[in-house]
Design a protein around this motif. Structure first.
Motif, PDB file in Angstrom:
ATOM      1  N   ARG A 103      10.099 -58.887 -23.273  1.00 37.36           N
ATOM      2  CA  ARG A 103       9.077 -57.866 -23.014  1.00 37.36           C
ATOM      3  C   ARG A 103       9.033 -56.849 -24.146  1.00 37.36           C
ATOM      4  NH1 ARG A 103      11.438 -58.344 -17.701  1.00 37.36           N
ATOM      5  NH2 ARG A 103       9.985 -59.305 -16.228  1.00 37.36           N
ATOM      6  N   GLU A 155      -0.398 -59.273 -19.791  1.00 37.24           N
ATOM      7  CA  GLU A 155       0.181 -58.330 -18.831  1.00 37.24           C
ATOM      8  C   GLU A 155       0.854 -57.169 -19.541  1.00 37.24           C
ATOM      9  OE1 GLU A 155      -0.030 -57.987 -15.468  1.00 37.24           O
ATOM     10  OE2 GLU A 155      -1.636 -59.403 -15.907  1.00 37.24           O
ATOM     11  N   ARG A 156       1.541 -57.470 -20.638  1.00 37.08           N
ATOM     12  CA  ARG A 156       2.187 -56.395 -21.402  1.00 37.08           C
ATOM     13  C   ARG A 156       1.130 -55.447 -21.973  1.00 37.08           C
ATOM     14  NH1 ARG A 156       4.944 -59.263 -19.415  1.00 37.08           N
ATOM     15  NH2 ARG A 156       4.871 -57.575 -17.922  1.00 37.08           N
ATOM     16  N   ARG A 158      -1.953 -54.936 -20.795  1.00 41.17           N
ATOM     17  CA  ARG A 158      -2.552 -54.188 -19.687  1.00 41.17           C
ATOM     18  C   ARG A 158      -1.659 -53.011 -19.285  1.00 41.17           C
ATOM     19  NH1 ARG A 158      -3.454 -58.057 -16.435  1.00 41.17           N
ATOM     20  NH2 ARG A 158      -5.748 -58.134 -16.452  1.00 41.17           N
ATOM     21  N   ASN A 159      -0.369 -53.264 -19.140  1.00 42.99           N
ATOM     22  CA  ASN A 159       0.550 -52.195 -18.746  1.00 42.99           C
ATOM     23  C   ASN A 159       0.621 -51.087 -19.803  1.00 42.99           C
ATOM     24  OD1 ASN A 159       1.156 -53.568 -16.389  1.00 42.99           O
ATOM     25  ND2 ASN A 159       2.983 -54.544 -17.229  1.00 42.99           N
ATOM     26  N   THR A 160       0.583 -51.500 -21.076  1.00 38.69           N
ATOM     27  CA  THR A 160       0.610 -50.511 -22.163  1.00 38.69           C
ATOM     28  C   THR A 160      -0.619 -49.613 -22.113  1.00 38.69           C
ATOM     29  OG1 THR A 160       1.896 -51.951 -23.615  1.00 38.69           O
ATOM     30  CG2 THR A 160       0.628 -50.220 -24.668  1.00 38.69           C
ATOM     31  N   LEU A 162      -2.592 -49.023 -19.538  1.00 43.77           N
ATOM     32  CA  LEU A 162      -2.543 -48.174 -18.338  1.00 43.77           C
ATOM     33  C   LEU A 162      -1.627 -46.976 -18.565  1.00 43.77           C
ATOM     34  CD1 LEU A 162      -2.376 -50.860 -15.501  1.00 43.77           C
ATOM     35  CD2 LEU A 162      -4.232 -49.221 -15.867  1.00 43.77           C
ATOM     36  N   SER A 163      -0.493 -47.215 -19.218  1.00 47.17           N
ATOM     37  CA  SER A 163       0.441 -46.109 -19.481  1.00 47.17           C
ATOM     38  C   SER A 163      -0.129 -45.114 -20.482  1.00 47.17           C
ATOM     39  CB  SER A 163       1.781 -46.650 -19.982  1.00 47.17           C
ATOM     40  OG  SER A 163       1.646 -47.227 -21.265  1.00 47.17           O
ATOM     41  N   PHE A 168      -8.119 -48.619 -15.225  1.00 45.98           N
ATOM     42  CA  PHE A 168      -7.880 -50.047 -15.016  1.00 45.98           C
ATOM     43  C   PHE A 168      -9.168 -50.860 -15.061  1.00 45.98           C
ATOM     44  CE2 PHE A 168      -9.013 -48.676 -10.771  1.00 45.98           C
ATOM     45  CZ  PHE A 168      -9.687 -49.758 -10.226  1.00 45.98           C
TER      46      PHE A 168
END
Length: 203
Positions: A103, A155-156, A158-160, A162-163, A168
């Motif tokens: 990750r 996914e990584r 997307r999470n980045t 969002l943070s 979204f």
């Protein structure tokens, strides 16, 4: 261009040489740093020494990124080889288990591609890595491996995003289309966010 290829080739070939030395064996945190020192002492080009040092970057989330193109390219290649290689033999992160820090390495690639002008989409890079490692794949085809790895990266990413505070729905709208140019995808999401904030879009 020829000089750039030479620098990248030499840096890639020498990037792990310092792992066999007593200094790095005793002080693992000096990996890369000592590689750069040894390369300079061996009269390698300065750009080669620099790329060897930089190819371990970033070492943590939000950490310093490679400043040179050769350093960035060798860093991406090194991390991608690890990620695709692990996926090829079934060593895929699950839940909180990520013993090979895949990750973190994926996030490092995303950060480098977001920050640089390196040509080429992530899909092409992953597909090439999968093809090179095709004889190591324990299940499926190189194409299926590519799909699995790209979903992991998605996914990584997307999470980045969002943070980073992006919405979204803006993220998903862009990631539902080809998103493999990381820098461009991020710019498109920011453009949507800016458009949504325009008065003409309010109720």
């Amino acid at each position: 261009l020829q000089s750039m290829k030479l620098i990248i080739g030499r840096a890639a070939m020498l990037s792990k040489a310092d792992l066999t030395t007593g200094v790095v064996g005793e002080f693992p945190k000096l990996q890369g740093v000592m590689g750069g020192v040894y390369a300079a002492r061996s009269e390698e080009m300065l750009d080669v020494s620099r790329a060897i040092v930089e190819h371990y970057l970033p070492t943590a989330s939000g950490g310093a990124l490679p400043e040179s193109i050769p350093g960035a390219i060798v860093s991406i290649a090194d991390k991608l080889d690890t990620i695709v290689g692990c996926f090829a033999v079934g060593l895929i992160p699950t839940g909180t288990q990520d013993p090979y820090a895949l990750r973190r390495q994926a996030l490092g690639i995303i950060a480098i591609l977001s920050d640089s002008d390196i040509d080429g989409g992530l899909d092409t890079m992953v597909a090439h890595a999968a093809e090179l490692l095709s004889d190591k794949i324990t299940e499926g085809t190189p194409e299926e491996l590519t799909t699995r790895v790209l979903e992991f990266f998605k996914e990584r990413l997307r999470n980045t995003l969002l943070s980073d505070g992006l919405a979204f729905d803006s993220i998903d709208s862009v990631l539902s289309a080809p998103w493999f140019d990381i820098s461009d995808a991020t710019k498109r999401i920011c453009a949507i966010e800016k458009f949504k904030a325009h008065p003409s879009c309010s109720d």
